[in-house]
Write an enzyme that holds these catalytic residues in place. Structure first.
Site, PDB file in Angstrom:
ATOM      1  NE  ARG A  28      -6.503   6.580   9.361  1.00  0.00           N
ATOM      2  CZ  ARG A  28      -6.078   6.506   8.231  1.00  0.00           C
ATOM      3  NH1 ARG A  28      -5.147   6.469   8.614  1.00  0.00           N
ATOM      4  NH2 ARG A  28      -6.994   6.854   7.386  1.00  0.00           N
ATOM      5  CG  ASP A  61      -1.983   0.943   0.907  1.00  0.00           C
ATOM      6  OD1 ASP A  61      -2.641   1.218   0.341  1.00  0.00           O
ATOM      7  OD2 ASP A  61      -2.433   1.649   2.663  1.00  0.00           O
ATOM      8  CG  HIS A  76      -3.998  10.791   2.473  1.00  0.00           C
ATOM      9  ND1 HIS A  76      -4.865  10.827   3.479  1.00  0.00           N
ATOM     10  CD2 HIS A  76      -2.617   9.555   2.747  1.00  0.00           C
ATOM     11  CE1 HIS A  76      -4.390   9.634   4.677  1.00  0.00           C
ATOM     12  NE2 HIS A  76      -4.045   8.941   4.213  1.00  0.00           N
ATOM     13  CE  LYS A  98      -2.757   2.268   6.832  1.00  0.00           C
ATOM     14  NZ  LYS A  98      -3.918   3.104   6.249  1.00  0.00           N
ATOM     15  CB  THR A 135      -7.174  -4.763   2.144  1.00  0.00           C
ATOM     16  OG1 THR A 135      -6.273  -3.830   3.743  1.00  0.00           O
ATOM     17  CG2 THR A 135      -6.982  -3.465   0.736  1.00  0.00           C
ATOM     18  CB  THR A 154      -5.921   8.049   1.618  1.00  0.00           C
ATOM     19  OG1 THR A 154      -5.676   6.773   2.897  1.00  0.00           O
ATOM     20  CG2 THR A 154      -7.273   8.451   1.739  1.00  0.00           C
ATOM     21  CD  GLU A 210      -5.867   5.303   4.275  1.00  0.00           C
ATOM     22  OE1 GLU A 210      -5.434   5.306   5.275  1.00  0.00           O
ATOM     23  OE2 GLU A 210      -5.095   3.899   3.971  1.00  0.00           O
ATOM     24  CG  ASP A 233      -5.100  -0.222   3.664  1.00  0.00           C
ATOM     25  OD1 ASP A 233      -5.472  -1.297   3.869  1.00  0.00           O
ATOM     26  OD2 ASP A 233      -4.597   0.010   4.070  1.00  0.00           O
ATOM     27  CD  GLU A 247      -6.800  13.266   3.907  1.00  0.00           C
ATOM     28  OE1 GLU A 247      -6.606  14.137   3.378  1.00  0.00           O
ATOM     29  OE2 GLU A 247      -7.234  11.712   3.995  1.00  0.00           O
ATOM     30  CD  GLU A 285      -5.826   2.794  -0.412  1.00  0.00           C
ATOM     31  OE1 GLU A 285      -4.870   1.894  -1.138  1.00  0.00           O
ATOM     32  OE2 GLU A 285      -5.488   2.763   0.868  1.00  0.00           O
ATOM     33  CD  GLN A 302      -1.909   4.203  10.895  1.00  0.00           C
ATOM     34  OE1 GLN A 302      -2.987   4.309  10.310  1.00  0.00           O
ATOM     35  NE2 GLN A 302      -1.173   4.753   9.732  1.00  0.00           N
TER      36      GLN A 302
END
Length: 391
Positions: A217, A106, A113, A233, A237, A324, A179, A213, A338, A181, A220
């Site tokens: 947070r 990824d 981003h 993560k 996915t 992202t 996310e 994905d 975001e 993608e 992470q």
């Protein structure tokens, strides 16, 4: 079935013909293409055993000459009458993971981003780290947790620091994110020790899928230093069931945004692989953002070149995700971190608001790209509903 009977689903027209793996009552998983409201069984249409298998991998490995020949033959056949036992209504089949994922990488290819996260997480410092404009930053994900659209996403547990600080605790993530993608699927492998240049992208990569994905947070951020994403993560996915061939995206190809400084020679190519793909992010049926892939800084051809420049081999079924997709306006951001600015600005979702995902929430990503003669090429959707953490 004639082409006129294939239905009006224009984004799955003959200029698209995406590949997927489906099953139907009494029929085990095999390869089909989507045409309008129908799925065409290629093992029946073409009589080739490679399409009777439960993944696309064997077909992908055959390479561009075979891909082009099969596409031309399918286009020719569906223009006429197709035998009825090869045709299945799309709403009656079950879609499966379209290919066996070999490796999953990824990337972090959106300057917007990366800059947004830098401003949030490193206030007072430059938003981009020094290496970002020199190479396509990435992490190596977990291929075994790539799942097809519609698979429930169980809220992961892990270790994190609670809001307000203090000692770390263990429990269900409180900051579950998504996310938006695009992912690119490798067909033709490379030899160990060799490199794939940007201009060789189309010789190795078959097509593209939508990717979500999922990201925890809080997990992470606690685990990320010094080696980067892991449990935050690796739990899931999601990808779309239809793989759109690169051959269907010719009208969507555009130049990349200007890259400054100029990339090192191994990342330069004569043909650009910027793509004009419009995406929509919906939460619980409410559209909340409309990211555009056209603004991505690093191209998928550069991603593949960087992934193999050290001699690491590409394998059939490798999935290279873009990271992202985010644009310059809030309505074009591709993640909740975001959109809510790290939880400080709740996002309207119908008559509710969200900062991060709650149990029961359903996230859907859709996308389309320009096709020939003003048509649109559809990617379908990737969808996932959040299930409660398990004891």
């Amino acid at each position: 079935m004639t082409a006129a009977q294939a239905g009006p689903a224009a984004q799955f027209g003959v200029d698209n013909l995406p590949y997927g793996v489906f099953s139907a009552p009494g029929i085990g998983p095999r390869v089909g293409v989507r045409l309008g409201e129908n799925v065409i069984d290629l093992s029946v249409l073409l009589g080739d055993e490679v399409f009777a298998r439960p993944t696309l991998n064997a077909f992908l490995a055959r390479g561009p000459d075979t891909w082009a020949a099969v596409r031309a033959r399918v286009t020719e056949l569906v223009a006429g009458s197709v035998r009825s036992d090869a045709v299945h209504a799309a709403d009656t089949v079950v879609m499966h993971l379209p290919f066996e994922v070999a490796d999953y990488v990824d990337f972090y290819a959106s300057e917007r981003h990366a800059s947004n996260l830098g401003r949030m997480l490193r206030p007072g410092q430059p938003p981009l780290l020094p290496n970002w404009r020199h190479l396509p930053v990435a992490y190596h994900g977990r291929s075994g947790t790539v799942v097809v659209s519609g698979t429930e996403i169980v809220r992961p547990c892990g270790q994190f620091v609670p809001d307000g600080g203090g000692a770390p605790v263990f429990g269900p993530t409180r900051r579950l994110d998504l996310e938006v993608e695009l992912g690119f699927v490798v067909g033709v492998p490379s030899a160990p020790g060799s490199r794939i240049g940007p201009d060789e992208f189309g010789e190795h990569v078959f097509g593209a899928v939508l990717v979500n994905d999922w990201s925890a947070r809080d997990i992470q951020s606690w685990e990320g230093a010094p080696l980067g994403p892991f449990l935050g993560k690796s739990f899931a996915t999601s990808i779309s069931p239809w793989v759109v061939p690169l051959a269907a995206l010719g009208a969507a190809r555009i130049d990349l945004p200007a890259q400054d400084p100029e990339p090192l020679p191994y990342l330069r190519g004569s043909g650009q692989w910027g793509l004009d793909v419009r995406l929509t992010l919906s939460v619980n049926g409410q559209a909340v953002s409309w990211p555009q892939y056209r603004g991505m800084y690093w191209s998928p051809a550069q991603m593949l070149a960087h992934a193999t420049v050290n001699g690491a081999r590409a394998r059939t079924g490798d999935l290279l995700a873009s990271g992202t997709v985010s644009g310059p306006e809030r309505g074009e951001y591709g993640s909740l971190i975001e959109l809510s600015w790290n939880g400080t600005e709740p996002v309207p979702v119908g008559d509710q608001v969200r900062t991060f995902l709650e149990d029961g929430d359903e996230v859907t990503l859709t996308a389309s790209a320009p096709g020939p003669g003003g048509t649109r090429i559809g990617f379908g959707e990737v969808r996932g509903r959040i299930g409660a953490a398990r004891p």
